[in-house]
Motif scaffolding. Structure first.
Motif, PDB file in Angstrom:
ATOM      1  N   ALA A 127      -0.753 -55.115 -16.348  1.00 14.08           N
ATOM      2  CA  ALA A 127      -1.041 -53.697 -16.127  1.00 14.08           C
ATOM      3  C   ALA A 127      -2.209 -53.557 -15.157  1.00 14.08           C
ATOM      4  CB  ALA A 127      -1.366 -53.009 -17.441  1.00 14.08           C
ATOM      5  N   TYR A 128      -1.975 -52.857 -14.069  1.00 17.68           N
ATOM      6  CA  TYR A 128      -2.997 -52.535 -13.081  1.00 17.68           C
ATOM      7  C   TYR A 128      -2.902 -51.045 -12.775  1.00 17.68           C
ATOM      8  CZ  TYR A 128      -3.315 -57.566 -12.084  1.00 17.68           C
ATOM      9  OH  TYR A 128      -3.488 -58.921 -12.182  1.00 17.68           O
ATOM     10  N   ALA A 129      -4.026 -50.372 -12.799  1.00 17.82           N
ATOM     11  CA  ALA A 129      -4.084 -48.946 -12.450  1.00 17.82           C
ATOM     12  C   ALA A 129      -3.058 -48.141 -13.238  1.00 17.82           C
ATOM     13  CB  ALA A 129      -3.896 -48.766 -10.946  1.00 17.82           C
ATOM     14  N   GLY A 130      -2.875 -48.506 -14.509  1.00 11.44           N
ATOM     15  CA  GLY A 130      -1.936 -47.775 -15.351  1.00 11.44           C
ATOM     16  C   GLY A 130      -0.477 -48.051 -15.058  1.00 11.44           C
ATOM     17  N   THR A 131      -0.205 -49.089 -14.275  1.00  8.47           N
ATOM     18  CA  THR A 131       1.157 -49.445 -13.904  1.00  8.47           C
ATOM     19  C   THR A 131       1.442 -50.873 -14.338  1.00  8.47           C
ATOM     20  OG1 THR A 131       0.974 -48.042 -11.938  1.00  8.47           O
ATOM     21  CG2 THR A 131       2.752 -49.658 -11.945  1.00  8.47           C
ATOM     22  N   ASN A 132       2.584 -51.104 -14.942  1.00 10.76           N
ATOM     23  CA  ASN A 132       2.997 -52.467 -15.273  1.00 10.76           C
ATOM     24  C   ASN A 132       3.703 -53.068 -14.077  1.00 10.76           C
ATOM     25  OD1 ASN A 132       2.016 -52.513 -17.916  1.00 10.76           O
ATOM     26  ND2 ASN A 132       3.835 -51.476 -18.682  1.00 10.76           N
ATOM     27  N   VAL A 133       3.261 -54.242 -13.659  1.00  9.27           N
ATOM     28  CA  VAL A 133       3.870 -54.930 -12.523  1.00  9.27           C
ATOM     29  C   VAL A 133       4.303 -56.325 -12.941  1.00  9.27           C
ATOM     30  CG1 VAL A 133       2.555 -53.614 -10.805  1.00  9.27           C
ATOM     31  CG2 VAL A 133       1.652 -55.771 -11.624  1.00  9.27           C
ATOM     32  N   ALA A 134       5.412 -56.775 -12.374  1.00 12.75           N
ATOM     33  CA  ALA A 134       5.926 -58.115 -12.658  1.00 12.75           C
ATOM     34  C   ALA A 134       5.127 -59.139 -11.858  1.00 12.75           C
ATOM     35  CB  ALA A 134       7.406 -58.192 -12.297  1.00 12.75           C
ATOM     36  N   CYS A 135       4.697 -60.193 -12.549  1.00 14.27           N
ATOM     37  CA  CYS A 135       3.924 -61.265 -11.913  1.00 14.27           C
ATOM     38  C   CYS A 135       4.491 -62.613 -12.346  1.00 14.27           C
ATOM     39  CB  CYS A 135       2.461 -61.204 -12.344  1.00 14.27           C
ATOM     40  SG  CYS A 135       1.598 -59.731 -11.834  1.00 14.27           S
ATOM     41  N   ASN A 136       4.275 -63.619 -11.506  1.00 13.96           N
ATOM     42  CA  ASN A 136       4.675 -64.964 -11.900  1.00 13.96           C
ATOM     43  C   ASN A 136       3.563 -65.595 -12.732  1.00 13.96           C
ATOM     44  OD1 ASN A 136       2.706 -65.923 -10.109  1.00 13.96           O
ATOM     45  ND2 ASN A 136       4.179 -66.498  -8.544  1.00 13.96           N
ATOM     46  N   ASP A 137       3.735 -66.843 -13.109  1.00 13.40           N
ATOM     47  CA  ASP A 137       2.773 -67.529 -13.973  1.00 13.40           C
ATOM     48  C   ASP A 137       1.397 -67.690 -13.322  1.00 13.40           C
ATOM     49  OD1 ASP A 137       4.728 -67.728 -15.901  1.00 13.40           O
ATOM     50  OD2 ASP A 137       5.314 -69.768 -15.330  1.00 13.40           O
ATOM     51  N   GLU A 138       1.338 -67.635 -11.987  1.00 12.35           N
ATOM     52  CA  GLU A 138       0.060 -67.779 -11.284  1.00 12.35           C
ATOM     53  C   GLU A 138      -0.624 -66.435 -11.041  1.00 12.35           C
ATOM     54  OE1 GLU A 138       0.007 -71.330  -8.326  1.00 12.35           O
ATOM     55  OE2 GLU A 138       1.969 -70.343  -8.119  1.00 12.35           O
ATOM     56  N   GLY A 139       0.010 -65.336 -11.451  1.00 12.72           N
ATOM     57  CA  GLY A 139      -0.593 -64.015 -11.299  1.00 12.72           C
ATOM     58  C   GLY A 139      -0.251 -63.303 -10.012  1.00 12.72           C
ATOM     59  N   TYR A 140       0.688 -63.840  -9.249  1.00 13.91           N
ATOM     60  CA  TYR A 140       1.120 -63.182  -8.012  1.00 13.91           C
ATOM     61  C   TYR A 140       2.258 -62.215  -8.332  1.00 13.91           C
ATOM     62  CZ  TYR A 140      -1.583 -66.595  -5.410  1.00 13.91           C
ATOM     63  OH  TYR A 140      -2.610 -67.356  -4.912  1.00 13.91           O
ATOM     64  N   MET A 141       2.194 -61.033  -7.754  1.00 11.19           N
ATOM     65  CA  MET A 141       3.250 -60.054  -7.979  1.00 11.19           C
ATOM     66  C   MET A 141       4.570 -60.589  -7.420  1.00 11.19           C
ATOM     67  SD  MET A 141       1.315 -56.420  -7.240  1.00 11.19           S
ATOM     68  CE  MET A 141       2.854 -55.514  -7.405  1.00 11.19           C
ATOM     69  N   THR A 142       5.664 -60.221  -8.065  1.00 10.43           N
ATOM     70  CA  THR A 142       6.982 -60.685  -7.625  1.00 10.43           C
ATOM     71  C   THR A 142       7.805 -59.577  -6.978  1.00 10.43           C
ATOM     72  OG1 THR A 142       7.871 -60.286  -9.844  1.00 10.43           O
ATOM     73  CG2 THR A 142       7.068 -62.519  -9.361  1.00 10.43           C
ATOM     74  N   ASN A 143       7.276 -58.345  -6.977  1.00 15.01           N
ATOM     75  CA  ASN A 143       7.992 -57.224  -6.372  1.00 15.01           C
ATOM     76  C   ASN A 143       6.995 -56.352  -5.616  1.00 15.01           C
ATOM     77  OD1 ASN A 143       9.531 -55.027  -5.666  1.00 15.01           O
ATOM     78  ND2 ASN A 143      10.188 -54.537  -7.739  1.00 15.01           N
ATOM     79  N   LEU A 144       6.994 -56.465  -4.289  1.00 18.95           N
ATOM     80  CA  LEU A 144       6.055 -55.716  -3.464  1.00 18.95           C
ATOM     81  C   LEU A 144       6.219 -54.207  -3.647  1.00 18.95           C
ATOM     82  CD1 LEU A 144       3.813 -55.654  -1.359  1.00 18.95           C
ATOM     83  CD2 LEU A 144       5.552 -55.934   0.416  1.00 18.95           C
ATOM     84  N   GLU A 145       7.399 -53.761  -4.019  1.00 18.25           N
ATOM     85  CA  GLU A 145       7.650 -52.330  -4.209  1.00 18.25           C
ATOM     86  C   GLU A 145       6.796 -51.749  -5.343  1.00 18.25           C
ATOM     87  OE1 GLU A 145       9.459 -50.644  -1.967  1.00 18.25           O
ATOM     88  OE2 GLU A 145       9.606 -52.597  -1.000  1.00 18.25           O
ATOM     89  N   GLU A 146       6.311 -52.578  -6.235  1.00 20.22           N
ATOM     90  CA  GLU A 146       5.464 -52.113  -7.337  1.00 20.22           C
ATOM     91  C   GLU A 146       3.995 -51.995  -6.924  1.00 20.22           C
ATOM     92  OE1 GLU A 146       8.031 -53.980 -11.048  1.00 20.22           O
ATOM     93  OE2 GLU A 146       6.238 -55.036 -10.385  1.00 20.22           O
ATOM     94  N   TRP A 147       3.649 -52.498  -5.748  1.00 24.95           N
ATOM     95  CA  TRP A 147       2.271 -52.514  -5.278  1.00 24.95           C
ATOM     96  C   TRP A 147       1.843 -51.128  -4.799  1.00 24.95           C
ATOM     97  CZ3 TRP A 147      -0.567 -51.441  -0.913  1.00 24.95           C
ATOM     98  CH2 TRP A 147      -1.856 -51.990  -0.841  1.00 24.95           C
ATOM     99  N   THR A 148       0.620 -50.758  -5.136  1.00 25.57           N
ATOM    100  CA  THR A 148      -0.051 -49.585  -4.574  1.00 25.57           C
ATOM    101  C   THR A 148      -1.461 -50.016  -4.207  1.00 25.57           C
ATOM    102  OG1 THR A 148      -0.981 -48.826  -6.678  1.00 25.57           O
ATOM    103  CG2 THR A 148       1.230 -47.991  -6.096  1.00 25.57           C
ATOM    104  N   GLN A 149      -2.144 -49.207  -3.443  1.00 22.89           N
ATOM    105  CA  GLN A 149      -3.511 -49.560  -3.084  1.00 22.89           C
ATOM    106  C   GLN A 149      -4.394 -49.642  -4.324  1.00 22.89           C
ATOM    107  OE1 GLN A 149      -5.095 -47.628   0.367  1.00 22.89           O
ATOM    108  NE2 GLN A 149      -7.172 -48.286  -0.068  1.00 22.89           N
ATOM    109  N   GLN A 150      -4.118 -48.806  -5.322  1.00 22.56           N
ATOM    110  CA  GLN A 150      -4.896 -48.860  -6.556  1.00 22.56           C
ATOM    111  C   GLN A 150      -4.657 -50.184  -7.295  1.00 22.56           C
ATOM    112  OE1 GLN A 150      -2.924 -46.165  -5.706  1.00 22.56           O
ATOM    113  NE2 GLN A 150      -4.640 -44.901  -5.035  1.00 22.56           N
TER     114      GLN A 150
END
Length: 103
Positions: free
Chosen positions: A5-28
């Motif tokens: 959870a970042y900025a009130g949004t749940n985002v998919a991440c791999n085991d190393e903490g990198y996001m797996t879907n750029l579409e979920e990214w926001t500047q926040q």
């Protein structure tokens, strides 16, 4: 695959903490990841992040050398902006997978 959870949004991440879907990214989301990475974001940081995202979307493999030749920043400044593993940190903040060139 994990969810964070970042900025009130749940985002998919791999085991190393990198996001797996750029579409979920926001500047926040990027701002909160930067805080985890102990990076204080400036307009120059966001310029580099935007460049990395554009290269990722264009399916261009990222390397520190390529970023240094991009005209966006030079290698020395890149290391100053994102100390201790600049490409790994910047990629994580940008919401893109860890580049293959990173160990």
């Amino acid at each position: 695959m994990a969810t964070r959870a970042y900025a009130g949004t749940n985002v998919a991440c791999n085991d190393e903490g990198y996001m797996t879907n750029l579409e979920e990214w926001t500047q926040q989301v990027g701002e909160e990841i930067a805080k985890e990475e102990e990076v204080e974001m400036t307009p120059k940081h966001w310029e580099v992040i935007s460049f990395l995202q554009d290269q990722y979307r264009a399916e261009v493999p990222l390397t520190i050398r390529k970023i240094g030749k991009s005209g966006v920043t030079n290698i020395k400044e890149f290391y100053q902006l994102f100390p201790n593993g600049p490409l790994k940190k910047a990629s994580r903040i940008a919401g893109i997978p860890k580049p293959v060139s990173c160990i």
